[in-house]
Design a protein around this motif. Structure first.
Motif, mmCIF file in Angstrom:
data_model
loop_
_atom_site.group_PDB
_atom_site.id
_atom_site.type_symbol
_atom_site.label_atom_id
_atom_site.label_comp_id
_atom_site.label_asym_id
_atom_site.label_seq_id
_atom_site.Cartn_x
_atom_site.Cartn_y
_atom_site.Cartn_z
ATOM 1 N N CYS A 237 0.826 -1.204 0.000
ATOM 2 C CA CYS A 237 0.000 0.000 0.000
ATOM 3 C C CYS A 237 0.861 1.254 0.000
ATOM 4 N N PRO A 238 0.627 2.175 -0.935
ATOM 5 C CA PRO A 238 1.412 3.416 -0.963
ATOM 6 C C PRO A 238 1.031 4.382 0.158
ATOM 7 N N GLU A 239 -0.085 4.110 0.825
ATOM 8 C CA GLU A 239 -0.544 4.937 1.946
ATOM 9 C C GLU A 239 -0.954 4.001 3.081
ATOM 10 N N ASN A 240 0.007 3.180 3.547
ATOM 11 C CA ASN A 240 -0.374 2.077 4.427
ATOM 12 C C ASN A 240 -0.909 2.489 5.789
ATOM 13 N N GLN A 241 -0.824 3.772 6.121
ATOM 14 C CA GLN A 241 -1.414 4.232 7.377
ATOM 15 C C GLN A 241 -2.941 4.166 7.352
ATOM 16 N N VAL A 242 -3.526 4.012 6.154
ATOM 17 C CA VAL A 242 -4.992 4.004 6.056
ATOM 18 C C VAL A 242 -5.581 2.635 6.373
ATOM 19 N N ILE A 243 -4.748 1.589 6.431
ATOM 20 C CA ILE A 243 -5.261 0.226 6.544
ATOM 21 C C ILE A 243 -5.676 -0.140 7.964
ATOM 22 N N SER A 244 -4.856 0.207 8.943
ATOM 23 C CA SER A 244 -5.071 -0.263 10.316
ATOM 24 C C SER A 244 -6.460 0.011 10.886
ATOM 25 N N PRO A 245 -7.008 1.232 10.753
ATOM 26 C CA PRO A 245 -8.338 1.469 11.347
ATOM 27 C C PRO A 245 -9.407 0.507 10.846
ATOM 28 N N ALA A 246 -9.319 0.109 9.583
ATOM 29 C CA ALA A 246 -10.308 -0.805 9.015
ATOM 30 C C ALA A 246 -9.972 -2.257 9.334
ATOM 31 N N LEU A 247 -8.700 -2.613 9.217
ATOM 32 C CA LEU A 247 -8.291 -4.007 9.395
ATOM 33 C C LEU A 247 -8.273 -4.412 10.860
ATOM 34 N N ARG A 248 -7.843 -3.507 11.739
ATOM 35 C CA ARG A 248 -7.699 -3.825 13.160
ATOM 36 C C ARG A 248 -8.903 -3.376 13.985
ATOM 37 N N GLY A 249 -9.938 -2.900 13.331
ATOM 38 C CA GLY A 249 -11.111 -2.422 14.048
ATOM 39 C C GLY A 249 -11.803 -3.534 14.826
ATOM 40 N N LYS A 250 -12.404 -3.159 15.941
ATOM 41 C CA LYS A 250 -13.134 -4.109 16.770
ATOM 42 C C LYS A 250 -14.524 -4.342 16.193
ATOM 43 N N SER A 251 -15.182 -5.357 16.706
ATOM 44 C CA SER A 251 -16.541 -5.648 16.265
ATOM 45 C C SER A 251 -17.423 -4.425 16.487
ATOM 46 N N GLY A 252 -18.188 -4.070 15.469
ATOM 47 C CA GLY A 252 -19.029 -2.885 15.543
ATOM 48 C C GLY A 252 -18.410 -1.673 14.903
ATOM 49 N N GLU A 253 -17.103 -1.691 14.710
ATOM 50 C CA GLU A 253 -16.419 -0.577 14.046
ATOM 51 C C GLU A 253 -16.374 -0.835 12.551
ATOM 52 N N THR A 254 -16.453 0.242 11.777
ATOM 53 C CA THR A 254 -16.542 0.097 10.325
ATOM 54 C C THR A 254 -15.317 -0.593 9.730
ATOM 55 N N PRO A 255 -15.543 -1.494 8.776
ATOM 56 C CA PRO A 255 -14.417 -2.116 8.084
ATOM 57 C C PRO A 255 -13.943 -1.294 6.885
ATOM 58 N N LEU A 256 -14.598 -0.145 6.653
ATOM 59 C CA LEU A 256 -14.286 0.664 5.485
ATOM 60 C C LEU A 256 -12.998 1.459 5.675
ATOM 61 N N ILE A 257 -12.218 1.572 4.621
ATOM 62 C CA ILE A 257 -11.081 2.487 4.603
ATOM 63 C C ILE A 257 -11.626 3.840 4.178
ATOM 64 N N LEU A 258 -11.789 4.721 5.139
ATOM 65 C CA LEU A 258 -12.448 6.006 4.887
ATOM 66 C C LEU A 258 -11.473 7.157 4.688
ATOM 67 N N SER A 259 -10.200 6.928 4.901
ATOM 68 C CA SER A 259 -9.228 8.003 4.748
ATOM 69 C C SER A 259 -9.192 8.492 3.304
ATOM 70 N N PRO A 260 -9.211 9.817 3.099
ATOM 71 C CA PRO A 260 -9.123 10.352 1.733
ATOM 72 C C PRO A 260 -7.748 10.134 1.113
ATOM 73 N N ASP A 261 -6.777 9.688 1.914
ATOM 74 C CA ASP A 261 -5.448 9.407 1.372
ATOM 75 C C ASP A 261 -5.409 8.106 0.569
ATOM 76 N N CYS A 262 -6.400 7.223 0.790
ATOM 77 C CA CYS A 262 -6.445 5.959 0.047
ATOM 78 C C CYS A 262 -6.591 6.250 -1.441
ATOM 79 N N THR A 263 -5.780 5.590 -2.257
ATOM 80 C CA THR A 263 -5.809 5.821 -3.703
ATOM 81 C C THR A 263 -6.712 4.837 -4.447
ATOM 82 N N ASN A 264 -7.349 3.906 -3.707
ATOM 83 C CA ASN A 264 -8.196 2.887 -4.340
ATOM 84 C C ASN A 264 -7.456 2.132 -5.431
ATOM 85 N N CYS A 265 -6.195 1.856 -5.184
ATOM 86 C CA CYS A 265 -5.396 1.160 -6.200
ATOM 87 C C CYS A 265 -5.731 -0.324 -6.281
ATOM 88 N N GLY A 266 -6.253 -0.907 -5.194
ATOM 89 C CA GLY A 266 -6.652 -2.304 -5.216
ATOM 90 C C GLY A 266 -5.543 -3.296 -4.956
#
Length: 298
Positions: A237-266
């Motif tokens: 990921c070229p902006e790997n700081q955006v991953i943790s909130p979604a990947l490490r989120g607890k149950s009930g927390e959104t799994p979405l990567i909402l940071s505008p820094d995400c480039t949606n590169c896939g």
């Protein structure tokens, strides 16, 4: 930490999905980038003028105007009121990127992206340290500086040194000094700062991150309970700081990567062998049932 972190990045995904499956979004991005560039080059190279102009401003089939909104903003700040067609063209571009994600421009359109991706590949291949890492907010300060300089000089300041514009003109008229500028970006990412240009300095990326703050297209870590801590998504990921909130989120927390820094590169989708990530929309907070099972087990 999983022992799988010792494996080469993406190897597990290739074994699970095959080479094409593990590079699907990367291949599509390269096709998109080359297609956009070729459309602009068909005229001067082949005499087929479907699109005239550059990424800064163009007209398709002599009808559809498209204008880089960042260039339009600089023009207005410089005191030059644009024509109506330029305003319409910028409005179309803004609407598209506001919907699909502003930094989609960076990963799916910008011709400098393959250069910085190649630099990252070489950086990893040589085993170099990540080097100088300025704050990611630096690009926002540079964006502001560009607008101030534009206002003071009355000229569209960034276009004088914009490597995207230089590369495009170089391919049409001969590279010349453009090679030096593009080469400088490449070397900066290889030697000075990993993901340095796009991730920390480029004001165009900063502008489009602001445009896409509320965009609909998002990547979701909906399968995060299946994560095996291979860390491959962080590696690519070229902006790997955006991953943790979604990947490490607890149950009930959104799994979405909402940071505008995400480039949606896939690329996180490509290299994940257990299909943690997927494209979706910003209102999809669904997580796979495996997460509920994992919570009960805990």
């Amino acid at each position: 930490m999983s022992t799988k972190t010792k494996l080469p990045t993406g190897q597990e995904a290739v074994a699970a999905k095959g080479w094409l499956g593990a590079h699907k979004w990367l291949i599509l991005r390269r096709f998109s980038q080359s297609s956009f560039l070729f459309l602009f080059l068909m005229g001067p190279w082949l005499g087929i003028w479907w699109v005239t102009g550059t990424l800064a401003g163009s007209r398709t089939f002599g009808v559809l105007p498209l204008t880089d909104p960042f260039v339009l903003l600089q023009s207005m700040v410089a005191g030059h009121w644009p024509e109506l067609t330029a305003i319409i063209g910028a409005g179309i571009v803004l609407a598209v990127y506001a919907l699909v994600g502003g930094r989609v421009y960076c990963s799916w359109v910008c011709p400098i992206n393959p250069v910085t991706d190649a630099a990252h590949w070489l950086h990893d291949r040589l085993g170099l340290p990540k080097g100088w890492q300025p704050k990611r907010s630096t690009r926002l300060w540079i964006l502001g500086t560009v607008l101030v300089v534009t206002a003071l000089t009355g000229a569209i300041a960034w276009e004088v040194v914009n490597p995207i514009t230089m590369l495009h003109r170089g391919l049409v008229f001969g590279m010349g000094f453009a090679w030096a500028l593009v080469g400088a970006v490449f070397l900066f990412d290889v030697v000075v700062a990993r993901h340095g240009w796009c991730g920390h300095l480029c004001p165009v990326g900063a502008f489009y991150s602001l445009v896409g703050r509320k965009s609909l297209l998002r990547i979701s870590a909906s399968g995060r309970a299946a994560c095996d801590d291979c860390m491959d998504c962080f590696a690519v990921c070229p902006e790997n700081q955006v991953i943790s909130p979604a990947l490490r989120g607890k149950s009930g927390e959104t799994p979405l990567i909402l940071s505008p820094d995400c480039t949606n590169c896939g690329r996180c989708i490509d290299v994940c062998s257990v299909d943690v990530f997927a494209f979706t929309h910003r209102f999809d907070n669904h997580v796979k049932d495996t997460e509920l099972v994992a919570d009960k087990a805990a």
